[in-house]
Design a protein around this motif. Structure first.
Motif, PDB file in Angstrom:
ATOM      1  N   PHE A 145       0.717  -1.172  -0.021  1.00 33.71           N
ATOM      2  CA  PHE A 145       0.093  -0.055  -0.032  1.00 33.71           C
ATOM      3  C   PHE A 145       0.693   1.045   0.105  1.00 33.71           C
ATOM      4  O   PHE A 145       0.771   2.212  -0.555  1.00 33.71           O
ATOM      5  N   GLY A 146       1.860   1.183   0.947  1.00 31.54           N
ATOM      6  CA  GLY A 146       2.979   2.490   0.822  1.00 31.54           C
ATOM      7  C   GLY A 146       3.729   2.623   2.038  1.00 31.54           C
ATOM      8  O   GLY A 146       4.082   1.013   2.357  1.00 31.54           O
ATOM      9  N   GLU A 147       4.348   3.328   2.366  1.00 27.54           N
ATOM     10  CA  GLU A 147       5.476   3.523   3.256  1.00 27.54           C
ATOM     11  C   GLU A 147       5.029   3.106   4.643  1.00 27.54           C
ATOM     12  O   GLU A 147       3.805   3.614   5.158  1.00 27.54           O
ATOM     13  N   VAL A 148       5.561   2.232   5.285  1.00 32.39           N
ATOM     14  CA  VAL A 148       5.047   1.656   6.655  1.00 32.39           C
ATOM     15  C   VAL A 148       5.700   2.134   7.742  1.00 32.39           C
ATOM     16  O   VAL A 148       7.075   2.224   7.814  1.00 32.39           O
ATOM     17  N   SER A 149       5.124   2.297   9.111  1.00 34.13           N
ATOM     18  CA  SER A 149       5.970   2.493  10.312  1.00 34.13           C
ATOM     19  C   SER A 149       5.277   1.463  11.417  1.00 34.13           C
ATOM     20  O   SER A 149       3.938   1.048  11.219  1.00 34.13           O
ATOM     21  N   VAL A 150       5.881   1.287  12.508  1.00 36.07           N
ATOM     22  CA  VAL A 150       5.713   0.230  13.431  1.00 36.07           C
ATOM     23  C   VAL A 150       5.976   1.130  14.729  1.00 36.07           C
ATOM     24  O   VAL A 150       6.837   1.654  15.139  1.00 36.07           O
ATOM     25  N   ALA A 151       4.883   0.919  15.803  1.00 36.02           N
ATOM     26  CA  ALA A 151       4.973   1.431  16.989  1.00 36.02           C
ATOM     27  C   ALA A 151       4.325   0.751  17.936  1.00 36.02           C
ATOM     28  O   ALA A 151       3.373   0.065  17.564  1.00 36.02           O
ATOM     29  N   CYS A 152       4.886   0.404  19.175  1.00 38.82           N
ATOM     30  CA  CYS A 152       4.130  -0.231  20.227  1.00 38.82           C
ATOM     31  C   CYS A 152       3.719   0.617  21.266  1.00 38.82           C
ATOM     32  O   CYS A 152       4.528   1.354  21.629  1.00 38.82           O
ATOM     33  N   SER A 153       2.602   0.626  21.661  1.00 37.20           N
ATOM     34  CA  SER A 153       2.258   1.603  23.080  1.00 37.20           C
ATOM     35  C   SER A 153       2.342   0.901  24.164  1.00 37.20           C
ATOM     36  O   SER A 153       1.505   0.256  24.935  1.00 37.20           O
ATOM     37  N   CYS A 154       3.723   0.674  24.475  1.00 35.63           N
ATOM     38  CA  CYS A 154       4.226  -0.227  25.645  1.00 35.63           C
ATOM     39  C   CYS A 154       3.774  -0.071  26.790  1.00 35.63           C
ATOM     40  O   CYS A 154       3.784  -0.947  27.816  1.00 35.63           O
ATOM     41  N   ARG A 155       3.298   1.156  27.225  1.00 31.05           N
ATOM     42  CA  ARG A 155       2.636   1.572  28.685  1.00 31.05           C
ATOM     43  C   ARG A 155       1.192   0.788  28.665  1.00 31.05           C
ATOM     44  O   ARG A 155       0.835   0.961  29.683  1.00 31.05           O
ATOM     45  N   LEU A 156       0.686   0.564  27.845  1.00 31.70           N
ATOM     46  CA  LEU A 156      -0.804  -0.160  27.591  1.00 31.70           C
ATOM     47  C   LEU A 156      -0.670  -1.480  28.009  1.00 31.70           C
ATOM     48  O   LEU A 156       0.371  -2.062  27.245  1.00 31.70           O
ATOM     49  N   GLY A 157      -1.211  -1.943  28.902  1.00 29.42           N
ATOM     50  CA  GLY A 157      -1.076  -3.621  29.228  1.00 29.42           C
ATOM     51  C   GLY A 157      -1.550  -4.368  28.252  1.00 29.42           C
ATOM     52  O   GLY A 157      -0.937  -5.640  28.185  1.00 29.42           O
ATOM     53  N   VAL A 212      -8.758  -2.743  12.007  1.00 29.57           N
ATOM     54  CA  VAL A 212      -7.927  -2.201  10.584  1.00 29.57           C
ATOM     55  C   VAL A 212      -8.834  -1.153  10.244  1.00 29.57           C
ATOM     56  O   VAL A 212     -10.241  -1.191  10.091  1.00 29.57           O
ATOM     57  N   ILE A 213      -8.221  -0.231   9.828  1.00 29.59           N
ATOM     58  CA  ILE A 213      -8.997   1.117   9.403  1.00 29.59           C
ATOM     59  C   ILE A 213      -8.303   1.707   8.187  1.00 29.59           C
ATOM     60  O   ILE A 213      -7.053   1.696   7.972  1.00 29.59           O
ATOM     61  N   LYS A 214      -9.155   2.096   7.125  1.00 25.73           N
ATOM     62  CA  LYS A 214      -8.636   2.762   6.163  1.00 25.73           C
ATOM     63  C   LYS A 214      -9.100   4.364   6.219  1.00 25.73           C
ATOM     64  O   LYS A 214     -10.462   4.502   6.230  1.00 25.73           O
ATOM     65  N   GLY A 215      -8.451   5.204   5.728  1.00 24.02           N
ATOM     66  CA  GLY A 215      -8.788   6.732   5.849  1.00 24.02           C
ATOM     67  C   GLY A 215      -7.963   7.488   4.991  1.00 24.02           C
ATOM     68  O   GLY A 215      -6.817   7.207   4.509  1.00 24.02           O
ATOM     69  N   SER A 216      -8.363   8.708   5.155  1.00 24.14           N
ATOM     70  CA  SER A 216      -7.447   9.788   4.440  1.00 24.14           C
ATOM     71  C   SER A 216      -7.843  11.138   5.499  1.00 24.14           C
ATOM     72  O   SER A 216      -8.839  11.526   5.548  1.00 24.14           O
ATOM     73  N   ARG A 251      -0.055   6.325   1.676  1.00 18.89           N
ATOM     74  CA  ARG A 251       0.483   6.746   0.379  1.00 18.89           C
ATOM     75  C   ARG A 251      -0.314   8.072   0.074  1.00 18.89           C
ATOM     76  O   ARG A 251      -1.711   8.026  -0.051  1.00 18.89           O
ATOM     77  N   GLY A 252       0.155   8.949   0.028  1.00 21.93           N
ATOM     78  CA  GLY A 252      -0.395  10.224  -0.094  1.00 21.93           C
ATOM     79  C   GLY A 252      -1.144  10.616   1.132  1.00 21.93           C
ATOM     80  O   GLY A 252      -0.476  10.594   2.297  1.00 21.93           O
ATOM     81  N   THR A 253      -2.283  11.060   0.926  1.00 24.52           N
ATOM     82  CA  THR A 253      -3.133  11.377   2.161  1.00 24.52           C
ATOM     83  C   THR A 253      -3.945  10.205   2.699  1.00 24.52           C
ATOM     84  O   THR A 253      -4.261  10.420   3.714  1.00 24.52           O
ATOM     85  N   GLU A 254      -3.755   8.986   2.186  1.00 24.15           N
ATOM     86  CA  GLU A 254      -4.482   7.998   2.554  1.00 24.15           C
ATOM     87  C   GLU A 254      -3.574   6.949   3.405  1.00 24.15           C
ATOM     88  O   GLU A 254      -2.508   7.230   3.510  1.00 24.15           O
ATOM     89  N   TYR A 255      -4.020   6.532   4.343  1.00 19.66           N
ATOM     90  CA  TYR A 255      -3.556   5.450   5.302  1.00 19.66           C
ATOM     91  C   TYR A 255      -4.254   4.309   5.520  1.00 19.66           C
ATOM     92  O   TYR A 255      -5.570   4.256   5.411  1.00 19.66           O
ATOM     93  N   VAL A 256      -3.567   3.250   6.066  1.00 22.23           N
ATOM     94  CA  VAL A 256      -4.138   2.102   6.314  1.00 22.23           C
ATOM     95  C   VAL A 256      -3.624   1.735   7.957  1.00 22.23           C
ATOM     96  O   VAL A 256      -2.416   1.753   7.936  1.00 22.23           O
ATOM     97  N   LEU A 257      -4.430   1.442   8.924  1.00 18.93           N
ATOM     98  CA  LEU A 257      -4.077   1.400  10.254  1.00 18.93           C
ATOM     99  C   LEU A 257      -4.358  -0.095  10.887  1.00 18.93           C
ATOM    100  O   LEU A 257      -5.513  -0.445  10.579  1.00 18.93           O
ATOM    101  N   VAL A 258      -3.261  -0.780  11.078  1.00 18.98           N
ATOM    102  CA  VAL A 258      -3.662  -2.311  11.825  1.00 18.98           C
ATOM    103  C   VAL A 258      -3.226  -2.178  13.154  1.00 18.98           C
ATOM    104  O   VAL A 258      -2.268  -1.634  13.465  1.00 18.98           O
ATOM    105  N   LYS A 259      -4.079  -2.503  14.098  1.00 17.95           N
ATOM    106  CA  LYS A 259      -3.750  -2.791  15.348  1.00 17.95           C
ATOM    107  C   LYS A 259      -3.980  -4.023  16.019  1.00 17.95           C
ATOM    108  O   LYS A 259      -5.011  -4.763  15.662  1.00 17.95           O
ATOM    109  N   ILE A 260      -2.829  -4.629  16.618  1.00 14.57           N
ATOM    110  CA  ILE A 260      -2.975  -6.134  17.110  1.00 14.57           C
ATOM    111  C   ILE A 260      -2.345  -5.964  18.643  1.00 14.57           C
ATOM    112  O   ILE A 260      -1.333  -5.362  18.836  1.00 14.57           O
ATOM    113  N   TYR A 261      -3.170  -6.761  19.387  1.00 13.57           N
ATOM    114  CA  TYR A 261      -2.936  -6.771  20.707  1.00 13.57           C
ATOM    115  C   TYR A 261      -2.040  -8.014  21.129  1.00 13.57           C
ATOM    116  O   TYR A 261      -2.500  -9.139  21.024  1.00 13.57           O
ATOM    117  N   MET A 262      -0.676  -7.735  21.501  1.00 14.39           N
ATOM    118  CA  MET A 262       0.203  -8.862  21.776  1.00 14.39           C
ATOM    119  C   MET A 262       0.026  -9.641  23.055  1.00 14.39           C
ATOM    120  O   MET A 262       0.498 -10.660  23.183  1.00 14.39           O
TER     121      MET A 262
END
Length: 230
Positions: free
Chosen positions: A156-168, A201-205, A178-189
């Motif tokens: 889809f486009g350029e990817v970044s990864v982050a963990c919200s490590c303070r959340l349980g 999973v969210i798609k937006g712009s 990709r441009g103004t569009e984005y796809v966000l995926v959240k997985i709870y580990m």
């Protein structure tokens, strides 16, 4: 979650069958309430001027959190997927001399320690002058979900990864732009929490959300493919 004032160097390993952290500068041990069944974690002990552990984490300046594998293998989950962490010795001289040049940057990234029947996830983050260390059990299924999603999102486009490590829940957020569009995926580990079987999973712009899927982990690839078609 273990919270310590910085500067801090924390060694993490097993002691008497329990997961334990050792504040190297404060000289204090902390029990971490995570079961180690099926996970291979190296022993934590002090031998003269050497600190023996599985991994060690150091934090000093506001945006400085680094880690190194000591007596056991560990992997780091970042935008490149899984990669083996640097290994090296930790001594009192290392700590006093702030010799962390070879250590891996682990700010809001997951450290993973595997075994035949489980995976230990360690997340490090900062809030002001405080270092936060979160630990939880995860599994190969969740780790594979992250790495598979990374490959799909690269289409889809350029990817970044982050963990919200303070959340349980130790949520890992994968963002593809990709441009103004984005796809966000959240997985709870954190599989000790029942919400870990769900994904988002969210798609937006811009500030608009066009599609949102919330459902079981097993449907993650289908959700990603569906937002691609929309």
């Amino acid at each position: 979650m273990l919270t310590l004032p910085t500067p801090a160097v924390v060694a993490i390993g097993s002691r008497g069958g329990r997961l334990v952290a050792y504040d190297v500068e404060g000289g204090k041990f902390y029990d971490l309430p995570i079961g180690l069944e099926g996970i291979d974690v190296a022993e934590l002990k002090i031998e003269g001027f050497s600190v023996r552990s599985h991994v060690a984490v150091a934090s000093y300046a506001t945006s400085f959190i680094k880690a190194i594998a000591v007596d056991g293998d560990a992997e780091l989950l970042d935008v490149g997927g899984l990669r083996k962490m640097q290994r090296g010795a930790v001594t009192i001289q290392t700590v006093k001399g702030r010799e962390f040049g070879r250590w891996d940057d682990v700010w809001n990234k997951l450290i993973l320690i595997g075994g035949p029947a489980g995976v230990l996830a360690i997340g490090a983050s900062r809030a002001g002058s405080l270092l936060h260390l979160s630990t939880a059990r995860t599994d190969a299924r969740h780790v594979k979900a992250v790495t598979d999603s990374l490959e799909l999102l690269r289409k889809f486009g350029e990817v970044s990864v982050a963990c919200s490590c303070r959340l349980g829940l130790l949520p890992v957020e994968l963002l593809a732009r990709r441009g103004t569009e984005y796809v966000l995926v959240k997985i709870y580990m954190n599989i000790q929490n029942r919400r870990s079987d769900g994904v988002v999973v969210i798609k937006g712009s811009g500030g608009n959300i066009h599609r949102r899927f919330i459902g079981p982990l097993e449907n993650l690839n289908l959700f990603i493919q569906e937002v691609y078609r929309s």
